[in-house]
Scaffold this active site. Structure first.
Site, short mmCIF file in Angstrom:
data_model
loop_
_atom_site.label_atom_id
_atom_site.label_comp_id
_atom_site.label_asym_id
_atom_site.label_seq_id
_atom_site.Cartn_x
_atom_site.Cartn_y
_atom_site.Cartn_z
N GLU A 158 3.73 -5.92 7.05
CA GLU A 158 2.92 -4.88 7.68
C GLU A 158 3.18 -4.75 9.18
O GLU A 158 3.14 -3.65 9.73
CB GLU A 158 1.42 -5.15 7.45
CG GLU A 158 0.94 -4.83 6.04
CD GLU A 158 1.08 -5.99 5.07
OE1 GLU A 158 1.90 -6.91 5.32
OE2 GLU A 158 0.37 -5.97 4.05
N GLU B 249 -0.60 -9.23 -1.44
CA GLU B 249 -2.04 -9.49 -1.33
C GLU B 249 -2.71 -9.44 -2.72
O GLU B 249 -3.59 -10.24 -3.02
CB GLU B 249 -2.68 -8.47 -0.38
CG GLU B 249 -2.25 -8.72 1.07
CD GLU B 249 -2.79 -7.69 2.04
OE1 GLU B 249 -2.50 -6.49 1.82
OE2 GLU B 249 -3.50 -8.06 2.98
N ALA C 270 0.86 -1.18 0.00
CA ALA C 270 0.00 0.00 0.00
C ALA C 270 0.90 1.23 0.00
O ALA C 270 2.07 1.15 0.38
CB ALA C 270 -0.88 -0.02 1.24
N GLY D 169 0.51 -5.13 0.59
CA GLY D 169 -0.59 -5.10 -0.38
C GLY D 169 -0.17 -5.66 -1.73
O GLY D 169 -1.02 -6.17 -2.48
#
Ligand code: 3HC
Ligand code: NAI
Length: 699
Positions: free
Chosen positions: A125, A105, A63, A102
């Site tokens: 994370e 992911e 992210a 992310g």
């Protein structure tokens, strides 16, 4: 603006490419670009499969951390992942560089994954005080099983392509991301492989569903060192939900946990630390175009505690080192310690079995300073005496090749004075490593008055190359870290004279999150060093002196501020020490008073912050965040408190200035008067962080 996500067709295969430097983070534009292009490919009747890949140095690194805390913009990451997962045409992630957070992911949302051989995949994370918030805690356990998922998510450590293949995280290791991704896509089409949506595949959860201890044991072993941190436990809970609940409910639990963490003080501090570390490597006041000098060979002077550790750090990075001593005996001793150290790490499985021989092969031990002549960088780590340093630098000036960078590992001494003994002060600077130097990540780079910009950049860049975190400091007694430590030591010593006991002070400091209190640290370092230095300078410190007079030098003599059982490093409170303190105070006519834990904490931390403010005023540190990086990586300041200056901002500078002024009066200690900068910021209701914003705006 150029498109951050593009799409091209290779025959019946659509290749969707993210191109958003530096690390293809999932900004709103990238999320939108992936979603639109995947939808378009799904709608395109000519397309039969979709490959998602990235341009530049890496697959999606996660992210966009800079977006956290700002209003969310559509589409959400979960929408993007759902589009890939629900695509009726096979979706394939083709990974190079690092697929992190992310990024992984997104890849887990694809039906298949391939990666080049040096790719790394992970969900880090937790290191930002977060949990994977886009299905990572639900899909990774389904891809690799809960045990490895716990290691990767709770521990936050990525794995390489070979391991990823072994554990089913990727389908294939490929040579080239695009060609390999396209070739794999063709194979899927030709073989009519059924698409695999991880959300539908619970097979790898079966064992832990039957026996939950598989999961809880893995969590217990990964959270052993997580004292004080919230995120590792929240990560574990979310993985637990993958085991206990159907996919969609697990996903909802994960979301709940993520939203809680993202606004927590701990995560804010950890994200701050991430950017602070990167900021520290940017050197102020260097002309545009200045470049580091090339460093192919390094010489280190002194094979003692520090020289050995520094040599290992270079060897670990594959850089050859000449290690220089005054005699064969000292050299053999130093080489022997390194060898043993490597062997112990290999025996623990920390490095491959052939690593000790390989790394020792990079370290050439020799006697005589004339052996520095081929070195591009020379790091001196001899005794901490100005006379010895001057002698060594005079010799280095005679032997070193022109342009070689000459660094001293001095802890306190004046680098300008050392530089002045040479005819090349522009090449001289400090590289202050921390003990144990092969483990500790901090390296204070001390910029002398005459240090040339390219010499400075050389030190910063080589420090990064050997996996250290460089922070530039100016010349002063103790630079950034030790100067602040001295402010704390003064208070810890004074607290004993007022009535606190070593174990009380240490307990407060460790409860705050530091790995060790000042007295346990003194015992570890050895109390005799300070005692000798006090004797030399005619200074008294009655309690510490009395301990040394009683033969209590710390761990090495089995007793100091604490006692130690044979072979143990655990400090045990010792009634003899309490008696010795009582005796000393009686002799001095002092009475013990009850000192509260609150006072101890304030007097351990606030004087350091005060010294930090002076360090900023004097421009010894360029930014408050540099000071924080020093404390995070050199002294084990708890990452979830972001460093002393970040902590000060979170407490409020007004409160800190008031308490310092109070203690200055109450304990008759002018050194505790708030520094002018602290006073000013407190008066204006500002933070230390506002200084960094100001200087950025000015630039
Ligand atoms: N968001 C925003 N900026 C990022 C970023 C991210 N995720 N990752 C890196 N950057 C920036 C850095 O701040 C730096 O900026 P600068 O040049 O202005 O200083 C630049 O990218 C390059 O970064 P590095 O200097 O760290 O480059 P390296 O090549 O040494 O390392 C890396 C690359 C391994 C990708 C490293 O940057 C890294 O570890 N990044 C963070 C990865 C991460 O933690 N991802 C998870 C994010 S949280 C998340 O994904 C939540 C999700 O689950 C919902
Ligand atoms: P040490 O005493 O363990 O090692 C010093 C070594 O230098 C000895 O092996 C000695 O034989 C060698 N030496 C002395 N003169 C020499 C010369 N002229 N040529 C070649 N070798 C010579 O000392 P330590 O602890 O390694 O400290 C070295 C330096 O690092 C000091 O400046 C110290 O302040 C600094 N430092 C020490 C830290 C620590 O925790 N020990 C932490 C950070 C810096």
């Amino acid at each position: 603006m150029s498109e951050v996500v593009t799409r091209e067709r290779h025959d019946v295969i659509a290749v969707v490419t993210v191109d958003s430097p530096p690390v293809n983070a999932l900004s709103a534009a990238v999320r939108r670009g992936i979603l639109d292009n995947v939808n378009a490919a799904v709608a395109d009747p000519e397309v039969q499969a979709i490959v998602l890949t990235c341009a530049g140095r890496t697959f999606i690194a996660g992210a966009d951390i800079t977006e956290f805390g700002k209003p969310a913009q559509p589409p959400s990451l979960n929408d993007v992942i759902a589009a890939l997962e629900n695509s009726p045409k096979p979706t394939i992630a083709a990974i190079h560089g690092t697929a992190l957070g992310g990024g992984l992911e997104v890849a887990l949302g694809c039906h298949f994954r391939v990666a080049v051989k040096d790719a790394r995949l992970g969900l880090p994370e937790v290191k930002l005080g977060l949990l994977p918030g886009a299905g990572g805690t639900q899909r990774l356990p389904r891809a690799v099983g809960p045990e490895l998922a716990v290691q990767m998510i709770v521990g936050g450590n990525p794995i390489g392509a070979a391991d990823a293949l072994k554990h089913g995280l990727i389908e294939e290791v490929v040579e080239d991301r695009v060609a390999g991704g396209v070739a794999f896509a063709r194979k899927v089409l030709v073989e009519k492989r059924p698409t695999r949506r991880l959300r539908d595949d619970d097979s790898k959860l079966a064992a832990a569903r039957a026996d939950r201890s598989i999961f809880t044991n893995a969590v217990a072993s990964m959270t052993k060192k997580a004292r004080g941190l919230e995120a590792p436990f929240a990560c574990a809970d979310a993985i637990g939900a993958a085991i206990d609940l159907p996919f969609d409910q697990g996903l909802a639990k994960e979301r709940e946990g993520f939203l809680k963490l993202v606004v927590s003080d701990q995560s804010k501090a950890q994200r701050y630390a991430f950017f602070a570390e990167r900021e520290a490597a940017k050197v102020d006041g260097v002309p545009d175009g200045a470049k580091p000098r090339p460093v192919a060979r390094v010489a280190i002077i002194g094979a003692g505690t520090m020289g050995g550790g520094i040599a290992m750090s270079f060897a670990n990075a594959g850089i050859p080192v000449t290690l220089i001593e005054t005699g064969k005996e000292q050299l053999d001793r130093g080489m022997g310690i390194m060898q043993k150290n490597y062997e112990a790490t290999a025996a623990r499985g920390g490095i491959p079995a052939d690593a000790p021989a390989k790394r020792m092969g990079l370290i050439t031990g020799v006697v005589g300073l004339e052996n520095v002549k081929d070195a591009d960088l020379i790091i001196e780590a001899v005794f901490e005496t100005m006379a010895v340093k001057k002698e060594v630098f005079t010799a280095l000036d005679a032997y070193a090749k022109p342009g070689a960078v000459l660094a001293s590992n001095t802890s306190y001494l004046n680098v300008d004075e050392i530089a002045a003994t040479t005819k090349r002060p522009q090449d001289v600077l400090g590289m202050h490593f921390f003990s144990p130097a092969n483990v500790m990540k901090l390296c204070e780079i001390v910029r002398g008055a005459k240090t040339a910009p390219d010499a400075l950049l050389t030190a910063v860049s080589i420090a990064k190359k050997i996996a250290k975190v460089p922070v530039v400091a100016g010349v002063c007694d103790g630079f950034i870290g030790n100067r602040m430590l001295a402010a704390r030591s003064k208070q810890s010593e004074k607290l004993l004279f007022e009535g606190a006991l070593p174990q009380q002070v240490d307990a407060v400091v460790t409860k705050f999150g530091m790995p060790m209190g000042p007295f346990a640290m003194g015992d570890l370092a050895g109390l005799d060093i300070g005692w000798r230095s006090r004797q030399d300078r005619g200074i008294k410190s009655e309690i510490a002196d009395a301990l040394c007079e009683a033969g209590r030098f710390g761990q090495k003599t089995g007793k100091g501020y604490y006692k130690y059982e044979q072979g143990s490093r655990s400090p045990l409170p010792d009634p003899e020490v309490e008696a010795l303190i009582n005796d000393t105070l009686t002799k001095l006519g002092l009475k013990r008073r009850e000192v509260s834990d609150e006072e101890i904490l304030e007097r351990m931390v606030y004087p350091m912050i005060n010294e930090g403010a002076r360090i900023l005023e004097e421009k010894i540190a360029a930014r408050p965040s540099d000071i924080d990086v020093v404390w995070l990586y050199g002294y084990g300041w708890p990452i979830y408190r972001g460093g002393p200056m970040h902590y000060a901002d979170s407490v409020g500078l007004k409160h800190i200035a008031e308490r310092l002024a109070f203690y200055a009066k109450a304990t008759n200690d002018p050194s505790l008067e708030p520094a002018p900068l602290l006073k000013r910021l407190a008066g204006e209701g500002k933070t230390f962080a506002s200084l960094a914003q100001q200087s950025k705006a000015a630039a």
